[in-house]
Motif scaffolding. Structure first.
Motif, mmCIF file in Angstrom:
data_model
loop_
_atom_site.group_PDB
_atom_site.id
_atom_site.type_symbol
_atom_site.label_atom_id
_atom_site.label_comp_id
_atom_site.label_asym_id
_atom_site.label_seq_id
_atom_site.Cartn_x
_atom_site.Cartn_y
_atom_site.Cartn_z
ATOM 1 N N GLY A 143 4.716 0.037 -2.147
ATOM 2 C CA GLY A 143 4.597 1.315 -2.846
ATOM 3 C C GLY A 143 4.264 2.487 -1.964
ATOM 4 N N GLY A 144 4.687 2.424 -0.687
ATOM 5 C CA GLY A 144 4.574 3.599 0.165
ATOM 6 C C GLY A 144 5.722 4.560 -0.102
ATOM 7 N N VAL A 145 5.962 5.475 0.826
ATOM 8 C CA VAL A 145 7.019 6.470 0.628
ATOM 9 C C VAL A 145 8.376 5.799 0.450
ATOM 10 N N LEU A 192 -0.831 3.090 -4.227
ATOM 11 C CA LEU A 192 0.456 3.781 -4.201
ATOM 12 C C LEU A 192 0.387 4.970 -3.246
ATOM 13 N N GLY A 193 1.457 5.160 -2.510
ATOM 14 C CA GLY A 193 1.502 6.206 -1.499
ATOM 15 C C GLY A 193 1.394 5.671 -0.093
ATOM 16 N N GLY A 194 0.835 4.451 0.052
ATOM 17 C CA GLY A 194 0.740 3.837 1.375
ATOM 18 C C GLY A 194 0.029 4.725 2.373
ATOM 19 N N CYS A 223 13.024 -4.508 -0.170
ATOM 20 C CA CYS A 223 11.842 -4.784 0.641
ATOM 21 C C CYS A 223 11.404 -3.491 1.316
ATOM 22 N N ALA A 224 10.312 -2.919 0.825
ATOM 23 C CA ALA A 224 9.833 -1.632 1.336
ATOM 24 C C ALA A 224 8.442 -1.754 1.933
ATOM 25 N N SER A 255 12.009 7.623 3.826
ATOM 26 C CA SER A 255 12.814 8.145 2.724
ATOM 27 C C SER A 255 14.299 7.935 2.983
ATOM 28 N N GLU A 256 14.744 8.202 4.222
ATOM 29 C CA GLU A 256 16.155 8.008 4.549
ATOM 30 C C GLU A 256 16.544 6.538 4.423
#
Length: 588
Positions: A48-50, A74-76, A331-332, A533-534
């Motif tokens: 749950g980061g960016v 959330l936000g990492g 997978c983030a 983000s990209e």
């Protein structure tokens, strides 16, 4: 262990074409028209980061049902961290940060998302919470500091010679560096800016920044400002490790784009309040409105069969182990977590992931000093050029118009000096130990001493009596038995040669696994919020292809390159292919 199927649904497609530009220019919602879909299908986002929030956002806007699992907050690394017990008499708690937020004008993906996050009173959503910093300060011990005004230059170059003279003159004037050093560096920047892609990835990525700029043969001022400071500020890496590809890309944006062509905004921008208030909390609220479900859970493994991920093994918030099934898995999680998930079965399908074991992570972590008075250090970021721990800072209250620091805590705090520590491996001034081997109290004392050594050499800007309290990122944990710290949130370092070790977001070898971390190959090529983000947008676009969706693809942006130098980049294609150096690459 009995598998539990997650009840998430993929609503497959948008009916009707929606122009991709609609996604960027407004905070208005993209409202999909949904086709019928198999109700057992869905997307799980791990992290749950960016990157994870971006993937969830893009998928939810396109009609997918998404459940996101985050192990902690959330936000990492982008989140704010309330200081426990600091609020008094009904005031909110003071806000700490993993590190101060910095939104360069060449960031395009993050601002594009921000415009689609509604915020009360803002026509452009959260994006309107970005404000420009008008200057930057480079502070030296026992030497005059340099304060640089930030803004568009008055002109752009027309020829390579003009480029060298313009950039060299600007560096010499603003840094008090010798003209020969400044012109030499301008030429090294010209070499990179006129290099074709094949040379950038095939040659410069394999060379360290220090070797590329020949720092060992230049002046102390050159080594400190243009070799050491550039690398530690951008990627928390030492100049003998940092990839020239990465640092060169950033130099092309900061120094090679004087008119800020194609920028989203001013060169240096900050938020007008704490990160959670001005960005993360409204973002999470928007995702909930779009139907994203959030759950506490730490991924421990991925099950695979017949070329597909069949389940993610999760330890949930109660400590119970579960298997989560879905049709698609994004997978983030960060580098150091993701590479623990690659089982032999996964690596046999995607051998490209094996290189991640060689990627380097290091520490770049923040500490906040809450002050009893406002300190007039600079109207922007400060780099403490020769500080052992490569410190940078920002005085926050001058920018926090939305929620001033004065309204937080016990009512006596008047400012917050937010400091990033970029070098945790070099001995400090007070204790002769690196930050990794210092207790939290020693870290605070050491950073404070290094700040004073830089700021008070002409007159006292920072006094012990100014200090109210301090707060160190909670990801840093002291291990008393081993007398050193651990860090829950290290940062990927773009070292020389690391491009070949980084994977693509998706391959057909595992059709329903999509990678959305800042370690994924991206155009921005930097372990930042922008890179995350990209990468997430690239992952979502691949998922849309695999799922057969006709929803509009996520917008992807490329870094600026001066059109005036494009003929020389074209010329360099043939030169690199034939083994010749870049046209402007004179011997060091």
């Amino acid at each position: 262990m009995t598998g539990q199927r997650l009840s998430v649904t993929r609503r497959t497609v948008l009916r009707g074409a929606v122009a991709a530009g609609t996604l960027a220019g407004t905070a208005a919602t993209l409202r999909p028209t949904l086709a019928s879909a198999d109700p057992s299908r869905g997307v799980v986002v791990l992290g749950g980061g960016v990157a994870g929030l971006t993937a969830a956002h893009e998928l939810a806007e396109r009609g997918f049902d998404v459940t996101l699992y985050e192990r902690r907050a959330l936000g990492g690394k982008a989140r704010s961290i309330p200081v426990p017990g600091s609020g008094r008499d009904g005031r909110p708690e003071l806000m700490g940060e993993h590190g101060f937020r910095f939104f360069p004008g060449f960031y395009r993906h993050i601002p594009d998302t921000m415009r689609r996050i509604p915020f009360a009173g803002n026509a452009n959503g959260v994006w309107d919470n970005l404000i420009a910093a008008p200057e930057a300060r480079f502070s030296r011990r026992d030497a005059d500091d340099v304060i640089l005004p930030l803004g568009r230059a008055g002109r752009i170059w027309a020829t390579p010679d003009d480029f060298r003279e313009t950039v060299g003159s600007a560096i010499a004037t603003s840094t008090k560096m010798s003209e020969s050093d400044a012109l030499y560096f301008a030429n090294r920047l010209l070499v990179f800016n006129t290099s074709c892609d094949a040379r950038r990835y095939g040659q410069w990525d394999k060379v360290s920044w220090r070797d590329y700029v020949g720092a060992g043969r230049r002046s102390t001022e050159f080594r400190m400002l243009l070799s050491r400071t550039l690398t530690t500020l951008l990627v928390a890496a030492k100049d003998d490790l940092a990839s020239t590809l990465t640092i060169g890309n950033m130099g092309e944006q900061f120094l090679g784009n004087p008119l800020e062509v194609a920028n989203d905004g001013a060169l240096d921008r900050l938020l007008n309040g704490s990160t959670n208030e001005a960005w993360i909390d409204p973002w999470v609220a928007r995702l909930r409105e779009l139907g994203v479900k959030f759950a506490t859970g730490e991924v421990r493994g991925l099950d695979i069969a017949d070329g597909r991920i069949t389940a993610a093994r999760i330890v949930d918030g109660s400590g119970a182990a579960r298997q989560i099934e879905a049709d698609y898995f994004v997978c983030a999680v960060p580098t150091e977590v993701a590479r623990t998930l690659w089982s032999p079965e996964i690596l046999s399908r995607r051998p490209d992931l094996a290189g991640m074991s060689q990627l380097m992570v290091d520490w770049m972590t923040g500490i906040q000093f809450f002050l009893k008075r406002e300190i007039g250090i600079a109207r922007g970021h400060v780099a403490y050029v020769d500080s052992p721990w490569s410190l940078t800072s920002i005085s926050q209250n001058q920018f926090w118009a939305r929620t001033p620091v004065t309204g937080l805590g016990d009512g006596t705090v008047r400012d917050c000096l937010s400091v990033d520590i970029s070098d945790w491996n070099t001995p400090g001034l007070l204790y002769g130990k690196p930050a990794k081997e210092c207790t939290h109290d020693e870290i605070a004392r050491e950073v404070w001493a290094q700040l004073k050594a830089h700021l008070n050499d002409q007159r006292e800007l920072l006094a012990d009596a100014d200090l109210h309290s301090w707060f160190l990122d909670t990801g840093i944990t002291w291990d008393g038995a081993n007398k050193r710290n651990t860090n829950a949130d290290p940062l990927l370092i773009n070292t020389a040669g690391s491009w070949a070790l980084r994977p693509e977001s998706h391959t057909a070898d595992i059709e329903n696994l999509f990678l959305a971390g800042d370690y994924v190959r991206t155009n921005v090529d930097l372990a930042t919020m922008e890179g995350a983000s990209e990468a997430a947008r690239t992952a979502v676009n691949a998922l849309l292809e695999v799922s057969g969706s006709n929803a509009p693809r996520c917008r992807l942006f490329t870094l600026y390159r001066a059109s005036e130098l494009e003929p020389f980049r074209q010329l360099d294609i043939a030169r690199f292919k034939s083994g010749q150096p870049n046209l402007f690459d004179a011997p060091l």
